[in-house]
Write a protein that holds these residues in place. Structure first.
Motif, PDB file in Angstrom:
ATOM      1  N   CYS A  87       0.820  -1.212   0.000  1.00  0.00           N
ATOM      2  CA  CYS A  87       0.000   0.000   0.000  1.00  0.00           C
ATOM      3  C   CYS A  87       0.857   1.267   0.000  1.00  0.00           C
ATOM      4  O   CYS A  87       0.522   2.239  -0.662  1.00  0.00           O
ATOM      5  N   ASN A  88       1.938   1.249   0.778  1.00  0.00           N
ATOM      6  CA  ASN A  88       2.809   2.414   0.906  1.00  0.00           C
ATOM      7  C   ASN A  88       4.145   2.242   0.192  1.00  0.00           C
ATOM      8  O   ASN A  88       4.988   3.128   0.252  1.00  0.00           O
ATOM      9  N   VAL A  89       4.335   1.111  -0.431  1.00  0.00           N
ATOM     10  CA  VAL A  89       5.575   0.762  -1.125  1.00  0.00           C
ATOM     11  C   VAL A  89       6.779   0.985  -0.197  1.00  0.00           C
ATOM     12  O   VAL A  89       7.678   1.760  -0.474  1.00  0.00           O
ATOM     13  N   LEU A  90       6.743   0.289   0.955  1.00  0.00           N
ATOM     14  CA  LEU A  90       7.827   0.371   1.937  1.00  0.00           C
ATOM     15  C   LEU A  90       8.649  -0.905   1.887  1.00  0.00           C
ATOM     16  O   LEU A  90       8.099  -2.004   1.869  1.00  0.00           O
ATOM     17  N   THR A  91       9.958  -0.730   1.909  1.00  0.00           N
ATOM     18  CA  THR A  91      10.849  -1.891   1.867  1.00  0.00           C
ATOM     19  C   THR A  91      11.262  -2.287   3.281  1.00  0.00           C
ATOM     20  O   THR A  91      11.142  -1.510   4.233  1.00  0.00           O
ATOM     21  N   ASP A  92      11.792  -3.497   3.390  1.00  0.00           N
ATOM     22  CA  ASP A  92      12.285  -3.960   4.682  1.00  0.00           C
ATOM     23  C   ASP A  92      13.435  -3.078   5.163  1.00  0.00           C
ATOM     24  O   ASP A  92      13.562  -2.813   6.351  1.00  0.00           O
ATOM     25  N   LYS A  93      14.258  -2.579   4.256  1.00  0.00           N
ATOM     26  CA  LYS A  93      15.376  -1.705   4.635  1.00  0.00           C
ATOM     27  C   LYS A  93      14.873  -0.407   5.257  1.00  0.00           C
ATOM     28  O   LYS A  93      15.421   0.065   6.251  1.00  0.00           O
ATOM     29  N   GLU A  94      13.824   0.174   4.670  1.00  0.00           N
ATOM     30  CA  GLU A  94      13.257   1.405   5.220  1.00  0.00           C
ATOM     31  C   GLU A  94      12.678   1.166   6.611  1.00  0.00           C
ATOM     32  O   GLU A  94      12.862   1.975   7.524  1.00  0.00           O
ATOM     33  N   LEU A  95      11.983   0.050   6.772  1.00  0.00           N
ATOM     34  CA  LEU A  95      11.376  -0.289   8.055  1.00  0.00           C
ATOM     35  C   LEU A  95      12.441  -0.522   9.117  1.00  0.00           C
ATOM     36  O   LEU A  95      12.328  -0.042  10.246  1.00  0.00           O
ATOM     37  N   ARG A  96      13.504  -1.257   8.764  1.00  0.00           N
ATOM     38  CA  ARG A  96      14.595  -1.526   9.704  1.00  0.00           C
ATOM     39  C   ARG A  96      15.274  -0.229  10.147  1.00  0.00           C
ATOM     40  O   ARG A  96      15.537  -0.021  11.331  1.00  0.00           O
ATOM     41  N   LYS A  97      15.539   0.640   9.196  1.00  0.00           N
ATOM     42  CA  LYS A  97      16.215   1.902   9.495  1.00  0.00           C
ATOM     43  C   LYS A  97      15.356   2.749  10.434  1.00  0.00           C
ATOM     44  O   LYS A  97      15.852   3.308  11.413  1.00  0.00           O
ATOM     45  N   ALA A  98      14.073   2.848  10.143  1.00  0.00           N
ATOM     46  CA  ALA A  98      13.173   3.646  10.981  1.00  0.00           C
ATOM     47  C   ALA A  98      13.091   3.059  12.391  1.00  0.00           C
ATOM     48  O   ALA A  98      13.110   3.806  13.377  1.00  0.00           O
ATOM     49  N   ALA A  99      13.031   1.744  12.510  1.00  0.00           N
ATOM     50  CA  ALA A  99      12.970   1.094  13.826  1.00  0.00           C
ATOM     51  C   ALA A  99      14.242   1.378  14.618  1.00  0.00           C
ATOM     52  O   ALA A  99      14.177   1.695  15.809  1.00  0.00           O
ATOM     53  N   ARG A 100      15.398   1.281  13.969  1.00  0.00           N
ATOM     54  CA  ARG A 100      16.677   1.578  14.649  1.00  0.00           C
ATOM     55  C   ARG A 100      16.716   3.026  15.123  1.00  0.00           C
ATOM     56  O   ARG A 100      17.154   3.309  16.241  1.00  0.00           O
ATOM     57  N   GLU A 101      16.279   3.937  14.269  1.00  0.00           N
ATOM     58  CA  GLU A 101      16.299   5.356  14.621  1.00  0.00           C
ATOM     59  C   GLU A 101      15.360   5.667  15.790  1.00  0.00           C
ATOM     60  O   GLU A 101      15.694   6.453  16.670  1.00  0.00           O
ATOM     61  N   LEU A 102      14.191   5.042  15.794  1.00  0.00           N
ATOM     62  CA  LEU A 102      13.251   5.251  16.899  1.00  0.00           C
ATOM     63  C   LEU A 102      13.833   4.726  18.205  1.00  0.00           C
ATOM     64  O   LEU A 102      13.718   5.363  19.247  1.00  0.00           O
ATOM     65  N   GLN A 103      14.442   3.557  18.156  1.00  0.00           N
ATOM     66  CA  GLN A 103      14.990   2.927  19.355  1.00  0.00           C
ATOM     67  C   GLN A 103      16.167   3.709  19.910  1.00  0.00           C
ATOM     68  O   GLN A 103      16.334   3.818  21.112  1.00  0.00           O
ATOM     69  N   SER A 104      16.983   4.269  19.039  1.00  0.00           N
ATOM     70  CA  SER A 104      18.190   4.946  19.505  1.00  0.00           C
ATOM     71  C   SER A 104      18.020   6.450  19.651  1.00  0.00           C
ATOM     72  O   SER A 104      18.937   7.134  20.095  1.00  0.00           O
ATOM     73  N   GLY A 105      16.867   6.959  19.298  1.00  0.00           N
ATOM     74  CA  GLY A 105      16.631   8.395  19.379  1.00  0.00           C
ATOM     75  C   GLY A 105      16.514   8.888  20.806  1.00  0.00           C
ATOM     76  O   GLY A 105      16.408   8.098  21.751  1.00  0.00           O
ATOM     77  N   PRO A 106      16.532  10.191  21.002  1.00  0.00           N
ATOM     78  CA  PRO A 106      16.486  10.767  22.352  1.00  0.00           C
ATOM     79  C   PRO A 106      15.170  10.462  23.083  1.00  0.00           C
ATOM     80  O   PRO A 106      15.151  10.387  24.304  1.00  0.00           O
ATOM     81  N   ASP A 107      14.086  10.269  22.342  1.00  0.00           N
ATOM     82  CA  ASP A 107      12.790   9.991  22.973  1.00  0.00           C
ATOM     83  C   ASP A 107      12.596   8.520  23.286  1.00  0.00           C
ATOM     84  O   ASP A 107      11.735   8.168  24.078  1.00  0.00           O
ATOM     85  N   ARG A 108      13.381   7.647  22.647  1.00  0.00           N
ATOM     86  CA  ARG A 108      13.312   6.191  22.837  1.00  0.00           C
ATOM     87  C   ARG A 108      11.860   5.712  22.935  1.00  0.00           C
ATOM     88  O   ARG A 108      11.450   5.143  23.941  1.00  0.00           O
ATOM     89  N   VAL A 109      11.095   5.952  21.895  1.00  0.00           N
ATOM     90  CA  VAL A 109       9.692   5.550  21.868  1.00  0.00           C
ATOM     91  C   VAL A 109       9.578   4.036  21.754  1.00  0.00           C
ATOM     92  O   VAL A 109      10.515   3.358  21.344  1.00  0.00           O
TER      93      VAL A 109
END
Length: 77
Positions: free
Chosen positions: A6-28
């Protein structure tokens, strides 16, 4: 590989976003919704979630960095 058609998202994009969320200052908490929002997308049909969830949890496990090292006791005293 395209995971969300539906959004044409790849596994690489999803992995990168997950890593960034986990390591970000807000640690959501890394959920499919949080990952989609981080990518500026919205889940549509949801049929990709059975694939998205394991991908994002590989990159950002919930207990990452919170478990004691091997052989370390959690008792204080």
């Amino acid at each position: 590989m395209i995971v969300c058609s539906c959004n044409v998202l790849t596994d690489k994009e999803l992995r990168k976003a997950a890593r960034e969320l986990q390591s970000g200052p807000d640690r959501v908490v890394v959920t499919p919704g949080a990952v989609f929002r981080a990518l500026g997308k919205r889940p549509r049909c949801g049929s990709c979630f059975s694939t998205v969830i394991p991908i994002i949890h590989e990159e950002a496990p919930a207990d990452k960095g919170t478990s004691p090292a091997a052989g370390e006791s959690t008792d204080e005293g």
